[in-house]
Design a protein around this motif. Sequence first.
Motif, mmCIF file in Angstrom:
data_model
loop_
_atom_site.group_PDB
_atom_site.id
_atom_site.type_symbol
_atom_site.label_atom_id
_atom_site.label_comp_id
_atom_site.label_asym_id
_atom_site.label_seq_id
_atom_site.Cartn_x
_atom_site.Cartn_y
_atom_site.Cartn_z
ATOM 1 N N PRO A 123 3.213 0.625 4.468
ATOM 2 C CA PRO A 123 4.099 -0.359 3.831
ATOM 3 C C PRO A 123 3.558 -1.785 3.808
ATOM 4 O O PRO A 123 4.166 -2.663 3.197
ATOM 5 N N ARG A 124 2.435 -2.057 4.448
ATOM 6 C CA ARG A 124 1.935 -3.426 4.546
ATOM 7 C C ARG A 124 1.455 -3.969 3.196
ATOM 8 O O ARG A 124 1.058 -3.212 2.305
ATOM 9 N N LYS A 125 1.482 -5.302 3.071
ATOM 10 C CA LYS A 125 0.901 -5.967 1.922
ATOM 11 C C LYS A 125 -0.619 -5.879 2.009
ATOM 12 O O LYS A 125 -1.191 -5.988 3.100
ATOM 13 N N LEU A 169 0.808 -1.222 0.000
ATOM 14 C CA LEU A 169 0.000 0.000 0.000
ATOM 15 C C LEU A 169 0.839 1.269 0.000
ATOM 16 O O LEU A 169 0.295 2.378 0.029
ATOM 17 N N LEU A 170 2.167 1.117 -0.072
ATOM 18 C CA LEU A 170 3.067 2.247 0.160
ATOM 19 C C LEU A 170 2.869 3.383 -0.833
ATOM 20 O O LEU A 170 2.758 4.550 -0.449
ATOM 21 N N ARG A 171 2.844 3.070 -2.113
ATOM 22 C CA ARG A 171 2.826 4.128 -3.139
ATOM 23 C C ARG A 171 1.590 5.015 -3.045
ATOM 24 O O ARG A 171 1.685 6.235 -3.196
ATOM 25 N N LEU A 172 0.446 4.437 -2.787
ATOM 26 C CA LEU A 172 -0.795 5.212 -2.839
ATOM 27 C C LEU A 172 -1.337 5.615 -1.475
ATOM 28 O O LEU A 172 -2.189 6.501 -1.393
ATOM 29 N N THR A 173 -0.860 4.967 -0.400
ATOM 30 C CA THR A 173 -1.379 5.325 0.919
ATOM 31 C C THR A 173 -0.292 5.672 1.926
ATOM 32 O O THR A 173 -0.591 6.231 2.983
#
Length: 270
Positions: A92-94, A85-89
Amino acid sequence: MSIWILLAIVLALLIFMTHPGLNRRRMRRWQGVRLAHRGLHDLDKGIVENTLQAFEAACEAGYGMELDIQFTGDGQVVVFHDDDLLRLTGDPRKIWDVPLSELRAMPLAGREDARIPTFKEVLAAVNGRAPLLIELKNGPHNRQLCEALMAHMKDYPGEYMVESFNPLIVHWFRRHAPQLVRGQLVDNMASYRPAANSVAAFFMAGLLGNCLARPDFVAYNVNALRFFSPHFQRFLFRTPMAAWTVRDPDAARLVQRRGEISIFEGKGRL
Protein backbone atom coordinates in the motif's frame (compact mmCIF):
# COMPACT_ATOMS: atom_id res chain seq x y z
CA MET A 1 -22.54 47.68 -16.73
CA SER A 2 -24.93 45.87 -19.06
CA ILE A 3 -25.32 42.12 -19.04
CA TRP A 4 -23.90 41.96 -22.58
CA ILE A 5 -20.69 43.74 -21.61
CA LEU A 6 -20.34 41.45 -18.62
CA LEU A 7 -20.84 38.37 -20.81
CA ALA A 8 -18.29 39.68 -23.30
CA ILE A 9 -15.75 40.15 -20.50
CA VAL A 10 -16.39 36.64 -19.17
CA LEU A 11 -16.05 35.14 -22.66
CA ALA A 12 -12.82 37.03 -23.34
CA LEU A 13 -11.41 35.86 -19.99
CA LEU A 14 -12.45 32.27 -20.72
CA ILE A 15 -10.74 32.36 -24.13
CA PHE A 16 -7.57 33.79 -22.60
CA MET A 17 -7.50 31.20 -19.81
CA THR A 18 -8.15 28.15 -22.01
CA HIS A 19 -6.25 29.06 -25.17
CA PRO A 20 -3.55 26.50 -26.09
CA GLY A 21 -0.15 27.25 -27.60
CA LEU A 22 0.06 28.78 -31.05
CA ASN A 23 2.82 26.70 -32.67
CA ARG A 24 0.70 24.04 -34.38
CA ARG A 25 3.21 23.23 -37.11
CA ARG A 26 5.29 21.00 -34.87
CA MET A 27 2.22 18.86 -34.16
CA ARG A 28 1.80 17.85 -37.81
CA ARG A 29 4.29 15.02 -37.45
CA TRP A 30 2.19 13.56 -34.61
CA GLN A 31 -1.20 13.74 -36.32
CA GLY A 32 -2.84 10.30 -36.26
CA VAL A 33 0.08 8.63 -34.45
CA ARG A 34 -0.85 5.53 -32.43
CA LEU A 35 0.80 5.06 -29.06
CA ALA A 36 0.56 1.91 -26.95
CA HIS A 37 -0.67 2.94 -23.49
CA ARG A 38 2.03 1.99 -20.96
CA GLY A 39 3.58 -0.12 -23.69
CA LEU A 40 1.93 -2.97 -25.59
CA HIS A 41 0.94 -4.90 -22.48
CA ASP A 42 -1.25 -7.99 -22.31
CA LEU A 43 -1.55 -9.99 -19.09
CA ASP A 44 -2.92 -12.98 -21.02
CA LYS A 45 0.48 -13.11 -22.71
CA GLY A 46 2.33 -12.37 -19.50
CA ILE A 47 3.27 -8.80 -20.47
CA VAL A 48 2.73 -6.28 -17.66
CA GLU A 49 2.21 -2.55 -18.24
CA ASN A 50 5.16 -0.14 -18.09
CA THR A 51 7.76 -2.91 -18.22
CA LEU A 52 10.67 -3.51 -20.57
CA GLN A 53 8.69 -6.39 -22.10
CA ALA A 54 5.74 -4.10 -22.88
CA PHE A 55 7.95 -1.48 -24.51
CA GLU A 56 9.82 -4.07 -26.55
CA ALA A 57 6.49 -5.49 -27.75
CA ALA A 58 5.41 -2.00 -28.87
CA CYS A 59 8.66 -1.50 -30.78
CA GLU A 60 8.36 -4.87 -32.50
CA ALA A 61 4.75 -4.12 -33.51
CA GLY A 62 5.72 -0.73 -34.97
CA TYR A 63 3.90 1.43 -32.42
CA GLY A 64 5.00 4.39 -30.39
CA MET A 65 4.37 4.25 -26.68
CA GLU A 66 3.10 6.25 -23.74
CA LEU A 67 4.81 5.82 -20.37
CA ASP A 68 4.79 7.35 -16.89
CA ILE A 69 7.72 8.57 -14.80
CA GLN A 70 8.11 9.47 -11.15
CA PHE A 71 10.64 9.41 -8.33
CA THR A 72 11.42 6.60 -5.91
CA GLY A 73 12.12 7.24 -2.23
CA ASP A 74 15.84 7.56 -2.95
CA GLY A 75 15.45 9.93 -5.89
CA GLN A 76 15.67 7.48 -8.79
CA VAL A 77 13.42 8.03 -11.83
CA VAL A 78 11.33 4.95 -12.58
CA VAL A 79 8.58 4.09 -15.03
CA PHE A 80 5.40 3.37 -13.08
CA HIS A 81 1.86 4.73 -13.27
CA ASP A 82 0.12 4.54 -9.89
CA ASP A 83 0.87 6.73 -6.88
CA ASP A 84 0.93 3.65 -4.68
CA LEU A 85 2.07 0.07 -5.23
CA LEU A 86 -1.15 -1.66 -4.16
CA ARG A 87 -2.68 -2.60 -7.51
CA LEU A 88 0.39 -4.25 -9.01
CA THR A 89 2.34 -5.45 -5.97
CA GLY A 90 -0.08 -5.58 -3.02
CA ASP A 91 2.06 -3.06 -1.10
CA PRO A 92 0.00 0.00 0.00
CA ARG A 93 2.95 2.41 0.24
CA LYS A 94 3.48 5.38 -2.07
CA ILE A 95 6.18 4.75 -4.64
CA TRP A 96 8.01 7.94 -3.63
CA ASP A 97 8.41 6.51 -0.11
CA VAL A 98 10.15 3.30 -1.24
CA PRO A 99 13.80 3.05 -2.34
CA LEU A 100 14.68 1.49 -5.68
CA SER A 101 16.30 -1.56 -4.09
CA GLU A 102 12.99 -2.51 -2.43
CA LEU A 103 11.01 -1.80 -5.59
CA ARG A 104 13.30 -4.11 -7.55
CA ALA A 105 12.38 -6.96 -5.23
CA MET A 106 8.63 -6.63 -5.97
CA PRO A 107 7.19 -8.75 -8.80
CA LEU A 108 4.52 -6.91 -10.78
CA ALA A 109 1.11 -8.57 -11.14
CA GLY A 110 2.55 -11.71 -9.57
CA ARG A 111 5.06 -12.28 -12.36
CA GLU A 112 8.66 -12.90 -11.31
CA ASP A 113 9.97 -11.69 -14.68
CA ALA A 114 8.17 -8.31 -14.44
CA ARG A 115 9.83 -5.57 -12.39
CA ILE A 116 9.67 -1.78 -12.25
CA PRO A 117 12.26 -0.43 -14.70
CA THR A 118 14.23 2.75 -14.33
CA PHE A 119 13.64 5.48 -16.90
CA LYS A 120 17.26 5.10 -17.99
CA GLU A 121 16.73 1.40 -18.70
CA VAL A 122 13.63 2.08 -20.80
CA LEU A 123 15.40 4.75 -22.86
CA ALA A 124 18.34 2.41 -23.47
CA ALA A 125 15.99 -0.39 -24.55
CA VAL A 126 13.89 1.73 -26.92
CA ASN A 127 16.90 3.73 -28.17
CA GLY A 128 14.98 5.87 -30.63
CA ARG A 129 13.18 2.99 -32.36
CA ALA A 130 9.72 4.41 -31.59
CA PRO A 131 8.28 7.79 -30.58
CA LEU A 132 7.61 8.33 -26.88
CA LEU A 133 4.93 10.23 -24.99
CA ILE A 134 6.25 10.73 -21.47
CA GLU A 135 3.80 11.58 -18.70
CA LEU A 136 5.27 13.23 -15.62
CA LYS A 137 3.26 12.12 -12.62
CA ASN A 138 2.31 14.77 -10.09
CA GLY A 139 4.20 14.30 -6.83
CA PRO A 140 6.12 15.99 -4.03
CA HIS A 141 9.12 16.99 -6.20
CA ASN A 142 7.72 18.16 -9.53
CA ARG A 143 10.43 20.66 -10.48
CA GLN A 144 13.16 18.12 -9.78
CA LEU A 145 11.34 15.54 -11.90
CA CYS A 146 11.21 17.97 -14.84
CA GLU A 147 14.91 18.64 -14.46
CA ALA A 148 15.66 14.92 -14.22
CA LEU A 149 13.74 14.24 -17.43
CA MET A 150 15.77 16.85 -19.30
CA ALA A 151 19.01 15.35 -17.98
CA HIS A 152 17.95 11.86 -19.09
CA MET A 153 16.90 13.05 -22.55
CA LYS A 154 19.99 15.16 -23.24
CA ASP A 155 21.54 12.68 -25.68
CA TYR A 156 18.48 10.58 -26.48
CA PRO A 157 18.36 9.85 -30.23
CA GLY A 158 14.60 9.51 -30.72
CA GLU A 159 11.44 11.60 -30.90
CA TYR A 160 9.42 12.32 -27.79
CA MET A 161 6.76 14.56 -26.25
CA VAL A 162 5.92 15.34 -22.63
CA GLU A 163 2.60 15.69 -20.84
CA SER A 164 1.11 16.01 -17.36
CA PHE A 165 -2.17 16.54 -15.53
CA ASN A 166 -0.50 19.30 -13.53
CA PRO A 167 -0.46 22.55 -15.57
CA LEU A 168 2.44 23.79 -13.45
CA ILE A 169 4.57 20.92 -14.76
CA VAL A 170 3.58 21.74 -18.34
CA HIS A 171 4.34 25.39 -17.58
CA TRP A 172 7.85 24.40 -16.46
CA PHE A 173 8.56 23.02 -19.93
CA ARG A 174 7.07 26.11 -21.54
CA ARG A 175 9.59 28.24 -19.64
CA HIS A 176 12.66 26.01 -19.53
CA ALA A 177 12.37 23.78 -22.62
CA PRO A 178 10.11 25.59 -25.10
CA GLN A 179 11.48 23.51 -27.98
CA LEU A 180 9.71 20.40 -26.62
CA VAL A 181 6.22 19.41 -27.67
CA ARG A 182 4.15 19.55 -24.49
CA GLY A 183 0.64 18.38 -23.70
CA GLN A 184 -1.99 19.02 -21.05
CA LEU A 185 -3.82 15.96 -19.76
CA VAL A 186 -7.44 16.47 -18.73
CA ASP A 187 -10.38 14.47 -17.40
CA ASN A 188 -13.94 15.30 -16.41
CA MET A 189 -14.77 17.00 -13.11
CA ALA A 190 -15.72 13.81 -11.29
CA SER A 191 -12.22 12.40 -11.71
CA TYR A 192 -10.69 15.24 -9.66
CA ARG A 193 -12.90 14.56 -6.65
CA PRO A 194 -12.64 13.92 -3.72
CA ALA A 195 -9.00 15.10 -3.90
CA ALA A 196 -10.12 18.56 -5.07
CA ASN A 197 -13.07 20.79 -4.23
CA SER A 198 -15.63 21.85 -6.85
CA VAL A 199 -13.78 25.05 -7.80
CA ALA A 200 -10.44 23.28 -8.26
CA ALA A 201 -12.12 20.43 -10.17
CA PHE A 202 -13.78 22.93 -12.52
CA PHE A 203 -10.44 24.72 -13.01
CA MET A 204 -8.66 21.49 -13.95
CA ALA A 205 -11.44 19.93 -16.04
CA GLY A 206 -12.08 23.23 -17.82
CA LEU A 207 -8.42 23.60 -18.79
CA LEU A 208 -8.22 27.02 -17.18
CA GLY A 209 -4.56 26.32 -16.48
CA ASN A 210 -3.81 26.62 -20.19
CA CYS A 211 -3.00 30.27 -19.53
CA LEU A 212 0.10 29.00 -17.72
CA ALA A 213 0.90 25.89 -19.74
CA ARG A 214 -0.07 26.98 -23.28
CA PRO A 215 0.13 23.33 -24.37
CA ASP A 216 0.77 22.19 -27.93
CA PHE A 217 -1.91 19.52 -27.55
CA VAL A 218 -4.60 18.41 -25.13
CA ALA A 219 -4.88 14.75 -24.11
CA TYR A 220 -8.46 13.92 -23.05
CA ASN A 221 -10.26 10.88 -21.64
CA VAL A 222 -12.14 9.45 -24.62
CA ASN A 223 -14.38 7.43 -22.27
CA ALA A 224 -15.50 10.28 -20.00
CA LEU A 225 -19.12 11.44 -20.08
CA ARG A 226 -20.41 15.05 -19.76
CA PHE A 227 -17.03 16.41 -20.65
CA PHE A 228 -17.15 19.88 -22.22
CA SER A 229 -13.54 21.08 -22.48
CA PRO A 230 -12.31 18.78 -25.31
CA HIS A 231 -15.17 19.98 -27.53
CA PHE A 232 -14.34 23.58 -26.63
CA GLN A 233 -10.70 23.01 -27.56
CA ARG A 234 -11.46 21.11 -30.74
CA PHE A 235 -14.06 23.42 -32.23
CA LEU A 236 -13.07 26.86 -30.94
CA PHE A 237 -9.27 26.65 -31.10
CA ARG A 238 -8.74 23.63 -33.39
CA THR A 239 -6.32 22.35 -30.79
CA PRO A 240 -4.37 19.19 -31.69
CA MET A 241 -5.82 16.42 -29.56
CA ALA A 242 -4.74 13.07 -28.11
CA ALA A 243 -7.34 10.54 -26.93
CA TRP A 244 -6.79 8.18 -23.99
CA THR A 245 -7.41 5.35 -23.35
CA VAL A 246 -8.82 3.95 -26.61
CA ARG A 247 -9.95 0.39 -25.89
CA ASP A 248 -12.56 -0.49 -28.51
CA PRO A 249 -12.75 -0.36 -32.32
CA ASP A 250 -15.55 2.24 -32.44
CA ALA A 251 -13.57 4.72 -30.36
CA ALA A 252 -10.46 3.94 -32.41
CA ARG A 253 -12.25 4.71 -35.68
CA LEU A 254 -13.64 7.99 -34.27
CA VAL A 255 -10.20 9.12 -33.13
CA GLN A 256 -8.74 8.07 -36.48
CA ARG A 257 -11.35 10.08 -38.41
CA ARG A 258 -10.53 13.15 -36.36
CA GLY A 259 -6.82 12.73 -37.07
CA GLU A 260 -6.05 12.68 -33.35
CA ILE A 261 -3.26 10.89 -31.53
CA SER A 262 -4.57 7.54 -30.27
CA ILE A 263 -3.29 6.25 -26.93
CA PHE A 264 -4.66 2.73 -27.03
CA GLU A 265 -4.90 -0.62 -25.32
CA GLY A 266 -6.13 -4.02 -26.47
CA LYS A 267 -8.85 -3.86 -29.14
CA GLY A 268 -8.30 -0.14 -29.61
CA ARG A 269 -5.18 -0.72 -31.70
CA LEU A 270 -6.84 -0.26 -35.14
